[in-house]
Design a protein around this motif. Structure first.
Motif, mmCIF file in Angstrom:
data_model
loop_
_atom_site.group_PDB
_atom_site.id
_atom_site.type_symbol
_atom_site.label_atom_id
_atom_site.label_comp_id
_atom_site.label_asym_id
_atom_site.label_seq_id
_atom_site.Cartn_x
_atom_site.Cartn_y
_atom_site.Cartn_z
ATOM 1 N N LYS A 6 0.828 -1.201 0.000
ATOM 2 C CA LYS A 6 0.000 0.000 0.000
ATOM 3 C C LYS A 6 0.869 1.261 0.000
ATOM 4 C CE LYS A 6 -2.147 1.203 3.752
ATOM 5 N NZ LYS A 6 -3.011 1.048 4.942
ATOM 6 N N ASP A 7 2.006 1.185 0.704
ATOM 7 C CA ASP A 7 2.835 2.373 0.895
ATOM 8 C C ASP A 7 3.865 2.597 -0.210
ATOM 9 O OD1 ASP A 7 2.997 1.922 4.479
ATOM 10 O OD2 ASP A 7 1.546 2.963 3.245
ATOM 11 N N ILE A 8 4.046 1.610 -1.065
ATOM 12 C CA ILE A 8 5.114 1.723 -2.060
ATOM 13 C C ILE A 8 4.533 2.071 -3.430
ATOM 14 C CG2 ILE A 8 5.144 -0.800 -2.230
ATOM 15 C CD1 ILE A 8 7.904 -0.731 -3.248
ATOM 16 N N GLU A 18 1.587 11.711 -4.290
ATOM 17 C CA GLU A 18 2.415 12.304 -3.236
ATOM 18 C C GLU A 18 3.062 11.196 -2.408
ATOM 19 O OE1 GLU A 18 2.201 15.621 0.344
ATOM 20 O OE2 GLU A 18 0.416 15.217 -0.852
ATOM 21 N N THR A 19 4.317 11.344 -2.113
ATOM 22 C CA THR A 19 5.035 10.387 -1.258
ATOM 23 C C THR A 19 5.159 10.987 0.129
ATOM 24 O OG1 THR A 19 6.330 9.635 -3.163
ATOM 25 C CG2 THR A 19 7.180 9.076 -0.996
ATOM 26 N N LYS A 469 5.114 20.034 -5.992
ATOM 27 C CA LYS A 469 3.827 19.755 -6.675
ATOM 28 C C LYS A 469 3.712 20.593 -7.947
ATOM 29 C CE LYS A 469 1.036 18.605 -2.589
ATOM 30 N NZ LYS A 469 -0.010 19.112 -1.675
ATOM 31 N N LYS A 470 4.138 21.847 -7.847
ATOM 32 C CA LYS A 470 4.049 22.739 -9.023
ATOM 33 C C LYS A 470 5.025 22.313 -10.125
ATOM 34 C CE LYS A 470 4.431 26.754 -6.783
ATOM 35 N NZ LYS A 470 4.405 28.208 -6.513
ATOM 36 N N LEU A 471 6.196 21.843 -9.717
ATOM 37 C CA LEU A 471 7.156 21.360 -10.721
ATOM 38 C C LEU A 471 6.605 20.122 -11.438
ATOM 39 C CD1 LEU A 471 10.641 21.753 -8.969
ATOM 40 C CD2 LEU A 471 9.389 23.404 -10.373
ATOM 41 N N TYR A 508 12.638 14.458 -9.204
ATOM 42 C CA TYR A 508 12.915 13.276 -8.388
ATOM 43 C C TYR A 508 14.048 13.534 -7.395
ATOM 44 C CZ TYR A 508 13.502 8.373 -7.104
ATOM 45 O OH TYR A 508 13.580 7.193 -6.400
ATOM 46 N N MET A 509 15.097 14.183 -7.863
ATOM 47 C CA MET A 509 16.251 14.424 -6.988
ATOM 48 C C MET A 509 15.897 15.406 -5.869
ATOM 49 S SD MET A 509 18.414 12.391 -8.393
ATOM 50 C CE MET A 509 19.967 12.792 -7.592
ATOM 51 N N ALA A 510 15.236 16.505 -6.217
ATOM 52 C CA ALA A 510 14.888 17.516 -5.207
ATOM 53 C C ALA A 510 13.891 16.952 -4.200
ATOM 54 C CB ALA A 510 14.320 18.765 -5.892
ATOM 55 N N GLU A 511 12.892 16.234 -4.694
ATOM 56 C CA GLU A 511 11.892 15.654 -3.791
ATOM 57 C C GLU A 511 12.551 14.662 -2.829
ATOM 58 O OE1 GLU A 511 7.448 14.068 -4.373
ATOM 59 O OE2 GLU A 511 8.914 12.654 -5.165
#
Length: 602
Positions: A6-8, A18-19, A469-471, A508-511
């Motif tokens: 469920k979490d992955i 959203e992670t 989210k905006k990116l 991906y990197m920034a998040e």
């Protein structure tokens, strides 16, 4: 296990879902077993590799082979190999951890280690029959034998499936004769086994074979001289020529015509492991640079006290931190996906294959981002050393030379950029990632009236997470518009794909950096993570700049008139901070922390 599933998120879903920070794995989550493994690998690296760096730089190929044997005796070559085949049977995170900390002594050993444990061994563990695995994998896992991977040819590089090497079935149907030429083959000078790709008759796709090699009985195999290379100087790299090399039919790997699939999936594993292999190099480069900057005085002041040097130290630290965060996030996702599949009844072989394949997008993202960051880090390292950095007496010039190959290995960064977007679009078409719904929602948002309320950004990272989210909306806006305009012909527009990939990579990197820091701030306290918070914010600030630049380039290339104006306005909206961070202050905080600790300390 249901809870785990469920979490992955599935591969690529980070873009549209959203992670939660609690659901990402970070280096601070290493188990006691993993910490012990890390210490053991670091100690081995110091004793066997770093202590002999001048010999590696002097092209001591025998030393590379000798240290590889010692790595085999320590079990490091078999970390990812199941215990049934004399490996340690450890998880994917431990595999990446070993690759990370063993790779920073020199690129020469890192290449030998990566080629052997990844593309030299994994194709057999993932695609081999039980007989093939029993016969070959224990020898590879223990370092009794070393593996090489023969894919590239003079006329077949990025277009791997266009190779001219042939495999012809004998009249009695018991063996194949292989003829052809391979080049840039790592470990060729001391391998006992080669994974060789050849074409049978006029097959559309190449086929993989396990080919034994004994210099005393070469079986039609001859090796070219050692290549003289810019970096990785003690890595054995040769051409391999096959002249009527006889291979038993039972040494075909997987099925006829399945070689291209093997090659591509082996490269997925190789890509994330290559990212891991660049991480400790970055840490060491920064540590070496800050130690020099603290000692070196100009105008009666340590150069580490100058703002220009602080900028470099801070940027080097932030990119290393983001690389770590993203690599271990993806590694744990892969490990969890493998566990889910095994629990569902898949064999370990099938589970690992599908687990890695699931995150092929992330593997390509990591390969590009971390290989470029380590090169930039080494470049700035030379700059901090000044004239001394250009000298062979200091470690920086070797680090810079060794880093350069990482952008070419495992598919060039250009190929990987296009792959990441192409794979995402394919996943969307198969229904594995819903891009259409979120892309349409972004279109509707662009047509609507923007909110003029001032949001409450009082919580840690609340504005940064909103910016992520905006990116993501920016990517959906750009990719959605491009797909609408070009449809199936999108892959012909390489400059557009590469620009879109850069947006995807930065997200991906920034998040990953933000989620890691948020998780650690919640459990260890925000004060203890002050410099990490600064690094995450600094990395995101640059990511926003890159997204804005690449978004603009993309929009101008496929839209015009009112549509172009609307998309550019959307881009401006999606890349605008409410409260801009003071990046000068952020850099100072990061640099002061690194300076005080006299090393990369995160």
């Amino acid at each position: 296990m249901a809870e785990l599933e469920k979490d992955i998120l599935r591969g690529g879903q980070f873009l549209v879902k959203e992670t939660k920070c609690e659901d990402v794995f970070t280096p601070e989550d290493f188990s006691e077993e993993q910490k012990m493994m890390k210490e053991s690998v670091m100690e081995f690296n110091e004793r066997e590799i770093i202590a002999h760096k001048p010999r590696f730089e002097a092209k001591d190929y025998a030393l590379t082979e000798e240290v590889m044997r010692k790595a085999g005796e320590m079990g490091f070559l078999g970390v990812a190999v199941p215990e049934a085949y004399d490996g340690l049977g450890m998880g994917f995170v431990s595999t990446c951890l070993t690759c990370d900390y063993i790779s920073s002594g020199t690129g020469s050993f890192s290449t030998a280690f990566g080629a052997h444990t990844g593309i030299g061994t994994m194709p057999i563990t993932l695609y081999g029959t039980e007989e093939q695995k029993q016969k070959y994998v224990p020898k590879l896992a223990t370092g009794e034998w070393f593996g090489a991977y023969c894919l590239t040819e003079p006329g077949a590089g990025s277009d791997a499936n266009s190779g001219k090497t042939t495999a012809e079935l004998s009249s009695d149907g018991k063996s194949y004769k292989i003829n052809g030429q391979k080049m840039w083959i790592s470990n060729a000078g001391f391998c006992s086994l080669m994974i060789v790709f050849a074409r049978i008759e006029d097959d559309k796709n190449i086929t993989g074979f396990i080919v034994e090699y004994d210099p005393e009985n070469p079986n039609g195999i001859t090796l070219g001289e050692e290549e003289h290379k810019l970096g990785i100087r003690a890595s054995s790299t040769r051409q391999v020529f096959f002249n009527d090399t006889v291979v038993p039919v039972e040494n075909m790997l997987a099925g006829r015509g399945e070689g291209f699939k093997i090659a591509m999936n082996a490269l997925n594993v190789g890509r994330i492991k290559l990212a891991a292999a660049c991480l400790d190099s970055q840490r060491r480069i920064l540590t070496t640079a800050v130690q020099y900057a603290n000692e070196r005085k100009q105008f009666k002041t340590p150069i580490a006290d100058f703002g220009a040097i602080k900028t470099k130290l801070a940027e080097m630290a932030a990119s290393a931190y983001a690389g770590e965060s993203a690599t271990y996030r993806a590694a744990k996702n892969i490990e969890d996906r493998i566990a889910i599949r095994e629990a569902a009844g898949n064999s370990h072989q099938e589970a690992e294959l599908k687990g890695v394949e699931e995150y092929a997008i992330e593997c390509s993202i990591l390969k590009v981002a971390v290989s470029e960051d380590v090169q930039n880090c080494a470049d700035e390292g030379i700059q901090i050393f000044g004239g001394m950095g250009f000298s062979e007496e200091t470690p920086m010039e070797a680090a810079w030379r060794d880093a350069r190959i990482a952008r070419i290995y495992e598919g060039t960064n250009e190929i990987n950029r296009m792959l990441s977007v192409g794979m995402l679009v394919k996943k969307a078409m198969k229904g594995h990632v819903d891009l259409l719904g979120p892309a349409q929602a972004v279109q509707e948002e662009l047509m609507g009236i923007p909110s003029f309320e001032t949001p409450d950004y009082s919580e840690l990272f609340s504005e940064e997470k909103e910016m992520i989210k905006k990116l993501k909306k920016t990517f959906l806006m750009v990719a959605g518009g491009a797909v609408q305009k070009f449809g199936p012909q999108l892959e012909e527009h390489q400059q557009l794909l590469i620009a879109a990939a850069d947006i995807l990579i930065e997200i991906y990197m920034a998040e990953s950096a933000i989620l890691r820091t948020e998780k650690n701030a919640k459990r260890f306290g925000a004060e203890s993570q002050s410099a990490q918070i600064a690094m995450a914010k600094l990395y995101l600030y640059h990511a926003v700049d890159i997204v804005e630049e690449k978004g603009k380039e993309s929009i101008i290339s496929f839209a015009e008139g009112d549509e172009q104006r609307m998309l550019l306005m959307g881009l401006k909206r999606f890349t605008k901070y409410v409260n801009y961070p003071d990046i000068v202050d952020l850099r100072i905080e990061i640099a002061e922390k690194v300076k005080a600790e006299n090393k990369y300390c995160f």
